[in-house]
Design a protein around this motif. Structure first.
Motif, mmCIF file in Angstrom:
data_model
loop_
_atom_site.group_PDB
_atom_site.id
_atom_site.type_symbol
_atom_site.label_atom_id
_atom_site.label_comp_id
_atom_site.label_asym_id
_atom_site.label_seq_id
_atom_site.Cartn_x
_atom_site.Cartn_y
_atom_site.Cartn_z
ATOM 1 N N ARG A 189 -21.979 24.034 9.427
ATOM 2 C CA ARG A 189 -22.392 22.652 9.161
ATOM 3 C C ARG A 189 -23.900 22.468 9.358
ATOM 4 O O ARG A 189 -24.541 21.763 8.575
ATOM 5 N N LYS A 196 -26.313 21.028 6.578
ATOM 6 C CA LYS A 196 -26.943 19.726 6.758
ATOM 7 C C LYS A 196 -28.249 19.787 7.560
ATOM 8 O O LYS A 196 -28.907 18.770 7.708
ATOM 9 N N LEU A 230 -27.761 16.895 12.486
ATOM 10 C CA LEU A 230 -26.683 15.906 12.434
ATOM 11 C C LEU A 230 -27.198 14.564 12.911
ATOM 12 O O LEU A 230 -28.209 14.467 13.611
ATOM 13 N N GLU A 255 -22.674 11.660 15.608
ATOM 14 C CA GLU A 255 -21.864 12.854 15.351
ATOM 15 C C GLU A 255 -22.221 13.966 16.329
ATOM 16 O O GLU A 255 -21.328 14.656 16.856
ATOM 17 N N MET A 300 -28.494 20.488 17.294
ATOM 18 C CA MET A 300 -27.800 19.523 16.444
ATOM 19 C C MET A 300 -28.682 18.317 16.139
ATOM 20 O O MET A 300 -28.640 17.765 15.033
#
Length: 433
Positions: A97, A101, A104, A108, A209
């Motif tokens: 992920r 992306k 994040l 999330e 993240m």
């Protein structure tokens, strides 16, 4: 290993799902129950890999948490190769992920970090230290029939059981774990670890993240294998408008001195859970937009309401659609029969009530005519007012007449005789008109 092979007479291999440095993961089917599972088999059978696989099965079975991958079985093949049967997961890893992306959104990332902290807290309650937490060991599992995903922490193969004498190291220069996610004390000594070691690794995952990059590694390897500390970065140095709570939390997790670091992963989970709860309370509510209203009247799918008892039941005016199967009354009669009996007794009243609007219209018209007649008669009886211009003319003429002087002849009669005697002396006679 090829598709179709059987492992220990229990599982039949279907197709490979992925592979790592130690083994290959296959999707397999339990022969007796037809249950789909994920089976991990060793790539290169060796005593150290075999020991790690067996320990992973034992430690995962001891934790038994929703955010930790579930282990079903651990056994050996007919050739003596060890394998591990685990829960079959659907979705993607956190590393996939982040690759897709890059970074994040804060809610999330906070939710994933909270669930990772809960999984680590369950492991720490059993005195188990993961020692290899990283995005590739976090799986975002999509359960069938549900929305969202469930975080699953994987790979307890290098985990340390504080209750046992554990001296496991890898072949990678004697380092246990992934250096980019290891704490300073873990890099210095793989055996001098505790729960704060996993807290540091969790801080690195949270930082990645939120920012899309890993923090600058705090230790720099100098000549002679000496280590030099670097300043710890903050999320706010890379991302604008980051929440101050998240920024401080990640900074406390990345403290180089573990005495200054957050001691328990339960505290991290509680802080992240509180952040998500407060954000849910303060987030603007999204109101549902109503569809555009059609010009024509929409047809209704629900049954029509019960008719009023003021309508007649002789088959006119749409009152005959009441069924006979309405609920029964205590005396045995149906509700429809009761409505019809009441309607028949009030038929005359209903008929008179239907003329009500027409009578009101006639009376309203008569009252309007009377009001107009009264207004016209009052206007005709009133005298016509004098124009303002005529009034101003008469007043001006009256003032001018008052200003004129009275002739002297009217006041002294001798004035006229003197003028006539003067004319006779001159030999002229006044002309008669």
């Amino acid at each position: 290993m090829i598709a179709g092979n059987r492992l220990g007479g229990r599982y039949r291999l279907l197709h490979p799902l992925g592979e790592g440095a130690m083994g290959i993961v296959w999707e397999a089917e339990h022969i007796a129950t037809s249950r789909r599972v994920a089976v991990k088999v060793l790539r290169v059978p060796s005593p150290s890999h075999r020991y790690r696989l067996c320990r992973e099965a034992r430690l995962c079975g001891a934790i038994a948490h929703r955010n930790v991958v579930e282990v079903h079985d651990a056994s050996e093949t007919d050739a003596g190769e060890a394998y591990l049967a685990m829960q079959l997961l659907h979705g993607e890893t956190l590393a996939d992920r982040l690759c897709r992306k890059r970074r994040l959104e804060q809610p999330e990332a906070a939710r994933i970090g909270r669930d990772i902290a809960r999984a680590l807290a369950a492991a720490h309650a059993k005195n188990i230290i993961h020692r290899d937490l990283k995005p590739s060991n976090v799986f975002l599992h999509q359960e069938p029939g549900t929305e969202g995903f469930v975080v699953k922490v994987l790979d307890f193969g290098v985990a340390k059981d504080l209750n046992a004498d554990d001296t496991l190291v890898t072949e990678r220069n004697g380092v246990v774990g992934t250096p980019a996610y290891m704490s300073p004390e873990q890099l210095a000594s793989p055996h001098d670890v505790d729960a704060r070691t996993d807290v540091y690794s969790l801080g690195v995952v949270l930082f990645e993240m939120l920012t899309g990059v890993r923090p600058v590694y705090p230790l720099e390897l100098k000549e002679g294998h000496s280590l030099r500390l670097r300043p710890t970065p903050r999320v706010s140095d890379y991302v604008m408008n980051v929440d101050a709570e998240l920024d401080d939390l990640v900074a406390y997790c990345l403290e180089q001195d573990r005495q200054q670091r957050i001691a328990k992963t339960t505290a991290v989970a509680d802080r992240l859970d509180l952040y998500l709860a407060l954000r849910a309370c303060t987030a603007p509510r999204v109101t549902e937009s109503w569809p555009p209203r059609e010009a024509r009247r929409a047809t209704r799918d629900w049954p029509p309401p019960e008719p009023r008892i003021t309508q007649s039941w002789n088959g006119r005016e749409g009152a005959s659609w009441i069924p006979e199967t309405l609920p029964s009354r205590p005396d045995g009669s149906t509700a429809a029969a009761m409505v019809r009996s009441q309607a028949a007794s009030t038929n005359a009243a209903a008929t008179s009530m239907r003329w009500g609007p027409q009578t009101l219209n006639v009376l309203g018209g008569l009252m309007s005519l009377i009001l107009v007649a009264v207004m016209v008669g009052d206007r005709m009886a009133r005298p016509a007012p004098m124009p303002a211009k005529a009034e101003r003319g008469i007043a001006s003429v009256t003032a001018e007449l008052a200003a004129l002087q009275r002739p002297k002849c009217l006041d002294d009669p001798t004035v006229g005789d003197e003028s006539r005697s003067a004319e006779k002396a001159q030999g002229t006679t006044p002309k008669k008109k």
